[in-house]
Design an enzyme around this catalytic site. Structure first.
Site, PDB file in Angstrom:
ATOM      1  N   ASP A 114       0.831  -1.219   0.000  1.00  0.00           N
ATOM      2  CA  ASP A 114       0.000   0.000   0.000  1.00  0.00           C
ATOM      3  C   ASP A 114       0.858   1.259   0.000  1.00  0.00           C
ATOM      4  OD1 ASP A 114      -2.266  -1.524   0.010  1.00  0.00           O
ATOM      5  OD2 ASP A 114      -3.119  -0.698   1.857  1.00  0.00           O
ATOM      6  N   ASN A 158      -4.652  -2.025  -4.452  1.00  0.00           N
ATOM      7  CA  ASN A 158      -5.929  -2.062  -3.744  1.00  0.00           C
ATOM      8  C   ASN A 158      -5.827  -1.199  -2.489  1.00  0.00           C
ATOM      9  OD1 ASN A 158      -8.523  -2.676  -3.044  1.00  0.00           O
ATOM     10  ND2 ASN A 158      -8.106  -4.809  -2.464  1.00  0.00           N
ATOM     11  N   ASP A 202     -11.121  -2.817  11.149  1.00  0.00           N
ATOM     12  CA  ASP A 202     -10.003  -3.687  10.751  1.00  0.00           C
ATOM     13  C   ASP A 202      -9.641  -4.648  11.888  1.00  0.00           C
ATOM     14  OD1 ASP A 202     -10.110  -2.115   8.520  1.00  0.00           O
ATOM     15  OD2 ASP A 202      -8.087  -1.281   8.698  1.00  0.00           O
ATOM     16  N   GLU A 218     -11.336  -5.323   1.205  1.00  0.00           N
ATOM     17  CA  GLU A 218     -10.517  -6.132   0.288  1.00  0.00           C
ATOM     18  C   GLU A 218     -11.320  -7.267  -0.348  1.00  0.00           C
ATOM     19  OE1 GLU A 218      -9.570  -4.339   2.578  1.00  0.00           O
ATOM     20  OE2 GLU A 218      -7.395  -4.046   2.700  1.00  0.00           O
ATOM     21  N   HIS A 224      -5.333  -9.548   3.036  1.00  0.00           N
ATOM     22  CA  HIS A 224      -4.272  -9.701   4.050  1.00  0.00           C
ATOM     23  C   HIS A 224      -4.815 -10.041   5.425  1.00  0.00           C
ATOM     24  CE1 HIS A 224      -4.695  -5.136   5.084  1.00  0.00           C
ATOM     25  NE2 HIS A 224      -5.705  -5.512   4.341  1.00  0.00           N
ATOM     26  N   ARG A 225      -5.945  -9.395   5.797  1.00  0.00           N
ATOM     27  CA  ARG A 225      -6.450  -9.635   7.158  1.00  0.00           C
ATOM     28  C   ARG A 225      -7.083 -11.021   7.310  1.00  0.00           C
ATOM     29  NH1 ARG A 225      -4.971  -5.111   9.340  1.00  0.00           N
ATOM     30  NH2 ARG A 225      -5.216  -3.246   8.089  1.00  0.00           N
ATOM     31  N   LYS A 279       0.156  -6.598   1.503  1.00  0.00           N
ATOM     32  CA  LYS A 279      -0.550  -5.297   1.420  1.00  0.00           C
ATOM     33  C   LYS A 279      -0.145  -4.389   2.578  1.00  0.00           C
ATOM     34  CE  LYS A 279      -5.165  -3.359   0.577  1.00  0.00           C
ATOM     35  NZ  LYS A 279      -5.355  -2.274   1.525  1.00  0.00           N
TER      36      LYS A 279
HETATM   37  O1  LIG Z   1      -8.415   6.077   6.802  1.00  0.00           O
HETATM   38  C1  LIG Z   1      -7.817   5.005   6.930  1.00  0.00           C
HETATM   39  O2  LIG Z   1      -6.566   4.945   7.047  1.00  0.00           O
HETATM   40  C2  LIG Z   1      -8.590   3.752   6.978  1.00  0.00           C
HETATM   41  C3  LIG Z   1      -9.943   3.805   7.260  1.00  0.00           C
HETATM   42  C4  LIG Z   1     -10.768   2.586   7.379  1.00  0.00           C
HETATM   43  O3  LIG Z   1     -11.574   2.498   6.220  1.00  0.00           O
HETATM   44  P1  LIG Z   1     -13.122   2.968   6.175  1.00  0.00           P
HETATM   45  O4  LIG Z   1     -13.207   4.380   6.598  1.00  0.00           O
HETATM   46  O5  LIG Z   1     -13.456   2.763   4.725  1.00  0.00           O
HETATM   47  O6  LIG Z   1     -13.885   2.047   7.100  1.00  0.00           O
HETATM   48  C5  LIG Z   1      -9.927   1.315   7.499  1.00  0.00           C
HETATM   49  O7  LIG Z   1     -10.724   0.176   7.305  1.00  0.00           O
HETATM   50  C6  LIG Z   1      -8.788   1.314   6.510  1.00  0.00           C
HETATM   51  O8  LIG Z   1      -8.012   0.148   6.619  1.00  0.00           O
HETATM   52  C7  LIG Z   1      -7.875   2.476   6.759  1.00  0.00           C
HETATM   53  C1  LIG Z   2      -9.674  -1.868   4.584  1.00  0.00           C
HETATM   54  C2  LIG Z   2      -8.349  -1.909   4.509  1.00  0.00           C
HETATM   55  O1  LIG Z   2      -7.590  -1.255   3.584  1.00  0.00           O
HETATM   56  P1  LIG Z   2      -7.792   0.059   2.688  1.00  0.00           P
HETATM   57  O2  LIG Z   2      -6.830   1.067   3.272  1.00  0.00           O
HETATM   58  O3  LIG Z   2      -7.410  -0.375   1.327  1.00  0.00           O
HETATM   59  O4  LIG Z   2      -9.211   0.512   2.806  1.00  0.00           O
HETATM   60  C3  LIG Z   2      -7.571  -2.729   5.473  1.00  0.00           C
HETATM   61  O5  LIG Z   2      -6.333  -2.568   5.524  1.00  0.00           O
HETATM   62  O6  LIG Z   2      -8.142  -3.558   6.204  1.00  0.00           O
END
Ligand SMILES: O=C(O)C1=C[C@@H](OP(=O)(O)O)[C@@H](O)[C@H](O)C1
Ligand SMILES: C=C(OP(=O)(O)O)C(=O)O
Length: 426
Positions: A49, A94, A314, A342, A386-387, A412
């Protein structure tokens, strides 16, 4: 397909120095790129990422130097938005934390960009963000399906003003708007429609914006007022907290089969909401100790809980597999947006938990898990998530082995997860 079979693990203990937070790494990279001055970022995460964000920044003319293990980055800020004579095609894998904030930043930049990614990225909604940016007169087209990437963005100077954004699917849309609003030509106001999900991620955004010298007025997470014509100022050097979501697997392992496991790089003052995963473990019965720069968990008898996990979607996935080791059922509530991450995580989790013997009720936005008296061996599909791979490693903390399909999908956010996980058993 590559698989990894983890043999039964009877005891875990030790200390884990956490890799940097994904959420903080990608925010800091973008803020540092837009800011005035040079920023040295320490404990940067090295994972897919972050690589996607770094590659995109480089294509957009940002200069940076990485050290040998890619955990320290010195980046020269542009003191403004991006500009490029040539159209740019940016592949963002992704990575939601790259796709969403870059969409907003590019809409306000002097660049024409095509934002592309992996097939799953084309199934992850972005319409609420595009709708809001269009209220600021942004010029954005969907290349395939309305509401989803890939996108064509014809960037231009934006005035700001009022933007109403739907907050009920992803907080990342609001994060993206907040990150660009201070640099627009006029003042802005962002109003939330619907219930804002994943709220603690907005606290991360606001805290980091403040580190780069900008204050946002937050009126009950319903309305945000931002003065325009500002430029972020580099704080000089910034240390990325350890990744609290990545910590969850180790803390859960201790709760299930400790010993004690200590994770360092986060502590009671950390800005990430996912540190409160440790509170959920404590509610399940684990012993938790909080330090300034560590959290440690020691095993105790676990029991099921029934809890709203909207704030920590998460880390909540880790509760789903921890529930296999608790007495009584566990209910994970208010996580509808698991379905647009994901993979459809509610469906995937239900399917794979059943394979190891659990009884699972999958609701529209919840999962109820009743553990079996004995876990059974299964080959766990991970859906390029990944999770899913990391959560199901916890099944090995039983009398039963577990096989993880495509274990490398942890790249990821956590490329060396399985090596670290296995180093904690004796
Ligand atoms: O802003 C961020 O860094 C994130 C917000 C969350 O997503 P959502 O806001 O779509 O739930 C989380 O699931 C993602 O892994 C990271
Ligand atoms: C939802 C996730 O990733 P993203 O930052 O791509 O939304 C995650 O890392 O669980």
């Amino acid at each position: 397909m590559k698989t990894l079979t983890l043999q039964p693990i009877s005891h875990v203990s030790g200390t884990v120095h956490l890799p940097g937070s994904k959420s903080i790494s990608n925010r800091v990279l973008l803020l540092a790129a837009l800011a005035k001055g040079t920023t040295t970022i320490r404990n940067l995460l090295d994972s897919d990422d972050i690589r996607h964000m770094l590659t995109a920044l480089s294509q957009l003319g940002v200069s940076y130097q990485l050290n040998a293990d890619k955990t320290e980055c010195t980046l020269q800020g542009l003191a403004g938005f991006f500009s490029s004579q040539q159209p740019q095609t940016l592949f963002l894998g992704n990575a939601g934390t790259a796709m969403r904030p870059l969409t907003a930043a590019l809409a306000a930049s002097d660049v024409t960009a095509h934002l592309t990614g992996e097939p799953r990225m084309y199934e992850r909604p972005i319409g609420h963000l595009v709708d809001a940016l269009q209220q600021w007169q942004a010029d954005i087209d969907y290349e395939l399906q309305d509401g989803f990437p890939p996108l064509t963005i014809r960037g231009k100077a934006l005035q700001g003003g009022l933007a109403r954004v739907n907050g009920s699917i992803s907080s990342q849309f609001l994060t993206a708007l907040l990150m660009v609003a201070p640099m627009l030509d006029g003042d802005s106001e962002i109003e939330i429609i619907g219930d804002l999900v994943s709220k603690p991620y907005i606290d991360i955004t606001l805290a980091l914006i403040a580190r780069f010298g900008v204050q946002v007025e937050n009126i009950d997470y319903q309305r945000f007022k931002i003065r325009g014509k500002q430029c972020y100022q580099s704080p000089g050097s910034i240390l990325v907290e350890g990744d609290a979501s990545s910590a969850s697997y180790f803390l859960a392992a201790a709760a299930i089969r400790g010993g004690t496991i200590k994770v360092t790089g986060i502590g009671k003052h950390a800005v990430q909401g996912d540190i409160h995963f440790a509170d959920a473990l404590a509610e399940m019965g684990a012993d938790v100790e909080w330090g300034d720069d560590y959290i440690s968990v020691t095993r105790n008898q676990l029991h099921g809980i029934d809890k709203d996990f909207n704030a920590i979607p998460d880390a909540a996935m880790t509760i789903a597999t921890t529930a296999l080791f608790a007495q009584g059922p566990t209910c994970i509530r208010n996580v509808y947006n698991w379905r647009v991450k994901e993979t459809d995580r509610l469906a995937a989790m239900a399917t794979e938990l059943k394979k190891v013997g659990a009884a699972v009720e999958e609701g529209h936005d919840y999962l109820r898990i009743t553990p079996p008296s004995q876990l059974q061996h299964a080959s766990i599909a991970t859906y390029d998530d990944h999770r899913m791979a990391m959560c199901f490693s916890l099944v090995a903390l039983s009398e039963t082995a577990v096989t993880i399909e495509d274990p490398d999908c942890t790249a990821k956010t956590f490329p060396n997860y399985f090596t670290l996980f296995q180093s904690l058993s004796d």
